[in-house]
Design an enzyme around this catalytic site. Structure first.
Site, PDB file in Angstrom:
ATOM      1  N   GLY A   1       4.995 -12.052  -8.771  1.00  0.00           N
ATOM      2  CA  GLY A   1       4.117 -12.406  -7.658  1.00  0.00           C
ATOM      3  C   GLY A   1       3.416 -11.164  -7.139  1.00  0.00           C
TER       4      GLY A   1
ATOM      5  N   GLN B   1      -1.228  -5.964  -1.190  1.00  0.00           N
ATOM      6  CA  GLN B   1      -0.538  -5.030  -2.090  1.00  0.00           C
ATOM      7  C   GLN B   1      -1.500  -4.266  -2.998  1.00  0.00           C
ATOM      8  OE1 GLN B   1       2.436  -8.191  -3.504  1.00  0.00           O
ATOM      9  NE2 GLN B   1       3.648  -6.307  -3.517  1.00  0.00           N
TER      10      GLN B   1
ATOM     11  N   CYS C   1      10.404  -6.104  -4.729  1.00  0.00           N
ATOM     12  CA  CYS C   1       8.971  -6.163  -4.395  1.00  0.00           C
ATOM     13  C   CYS C   1       8.251  -5.022  -5.107  1.00  0.00           C
ATOM     14  CB  CYS C   1       8.799  -6.030  -2.884  1.00  0.00           C
ATOM     15  SG  CYS C   1       7.087  -6.105  -2.340  1.00  0.00           S
ATOM     16  N   LEU C   2       7.084  -5.326  -5.660  1.00  0.00           N
ATOM     17  CA  LEU C   2       6.312  -4.283  -6.348  1.00  0.00           C
ATOM     18  C   LEU C   2       5.894  -3.166  -5.390  1.00  0.00           C
ATOM     19  CD1 LEU C   2       4.008  -6.444  -8.668  1.00  0.00           C
ATOM     20  CD2 LEU C   2       5.947  -5.024  -9.361  1.00  0.00           C
TER      21      LEU C   2
ATOM     22  N   HIS D   1       7.841 -15.283  -0.207  1.00  0.00           N
ATOM     23  CA  HIS D   1       7.748 -13.818  -0.219  1.00  0.00           C
ATOM     24  C   HIS D   1       6.281 -13.371  -0.181  1.00  0.00           C
ATOM     25  CE1 HIS D   1       9.133  -9.744  -1.865  1.00  0.00           C
ATOM     26  NE2 HIS D   1       7.822  -9.709  -2.052  1.00  0.00           N
ATOM     27  N   GLU D   2       5.443 -14.013  -1.014  1.00  0.00           N
ATOM     28  CA  GLU D   2       4.019 -13.621  -1.076  1.00  0.00           C
ATOM     29  C   GLU D   2       3.286 -14.014   0.203  1.00  0.00           C
ATOM     30  OE1 GLU D   2       3.541 -11.590  -3.358  1.00  0.00           O
ATOM     31  OE2 GLU D   2       5.280 -12.188  -4.539  1.00  0.00           O
TER      32      GLU D   2
ATOM     33  N   HIS E   1       3.618 -11.446   2.725  1.00  0.00           N
ATOM     34  CA  HIS E   1       2.735 -10.280   2.533  1.00  0.00           C
ATOM     35  C   HIS E   1       1.400 -10.479   3.263  1.00  0.00           C
ATOM     36  CE1 HIS E   1       4.695  -7.463  -0.148  1.00  0.00           C
ATOM     37  NE2 HIS E   1       5.024  -8.405  -1.021  1.00  0.00           N
TER      38      HIS E   1
END
Ligand code: NI
Length: 181
Positions: free
Chosen positions: A46, A51, A91-92, A133-134, A137
């Site tokens: 994701g 991000q 998380c990235l 989660h996304e 963000h």
């Protein structure tokens, strides 16, 4: 547009709220494609606009068990399960650290597709997890905000140590089998 740089924790852009997308022209398609490509190259499942420094309400999801990546524009969670479950998240934007996060077991989400067409989806299991989660963000919320303070401090200490080593040695450690959201 090509590959996009993924912004890591500490950058204020990750803490800002994304804005609604009003036009569904080719630039959104190009952005979505670049996000999908960048997410895949980092082995994430994701990735959300902030991000990659884009404060727009967009996120992409790519689950190994699904054939096509999913694109969510202007998403909104309209219903959440009473039941909550733990799942280990990464998380990235906080690479290399993972922690169990408690969230509703499923959510119903309303969004628009790449053409601006509205859809509603009940997202359960892994998809439900990634979508939540996304969506966070897009509100400037990171998964570390959703864990107990003591665990968060520990996790961020580990992350900071790893980040220092990474800069020094320029080593890029990939996450083995873990799924990064
Ligand atoms: Ni993330």
């Amino acid at each position: 547009m090509g590959m996009l740089d993924i912004i890591t924790i500490g950058d204020e852009v990750l803490r800002e709220k994304a804005e609604k997308i009003a036009s569904f022209g080719p630039e959104i398609r190009i952005l979505a494609d670049a996000m999908i490509e960048s997410m895949r190259s980092e082995r994430g499942i994701g990735l959300a606009g902030p991000q990659v420094g884009v404060l727009k309400k967009i996120f992409v999801v790519d689950l190994p068990e699904e054939q096509e990546p999913r694109i969510f524009l202007n998403p909104e969670i309209i219903e959440t399960a009473q039941e909550q479950t733990y799942y280990e998240e990464g998380c990235l934007s906080i690479p290399g650290v993972y922690e169990d996060v408690l969230r509703p077991a499923w959510v119903r989400i309303q969004a628009q597709d790449i053409n601006g067409k509205a859809f509603t989806l009940k997202a359960e299991g892994m998809l439900g997890r990634v979508v939540q989660h996304e969506n966070d963000h897009l509100q400037g919320v990171l998964f570390v905000d959703r864990i107990p303070e003591e665990k968060r401090d520990k996790l961020l200490n580990i992350y900071n140590k790893k980040a220092k080593i990474k800069i020094k040695g320029k080593s890029k450690s990939k996450s083995n089998n873990r799924r990064i959201l």
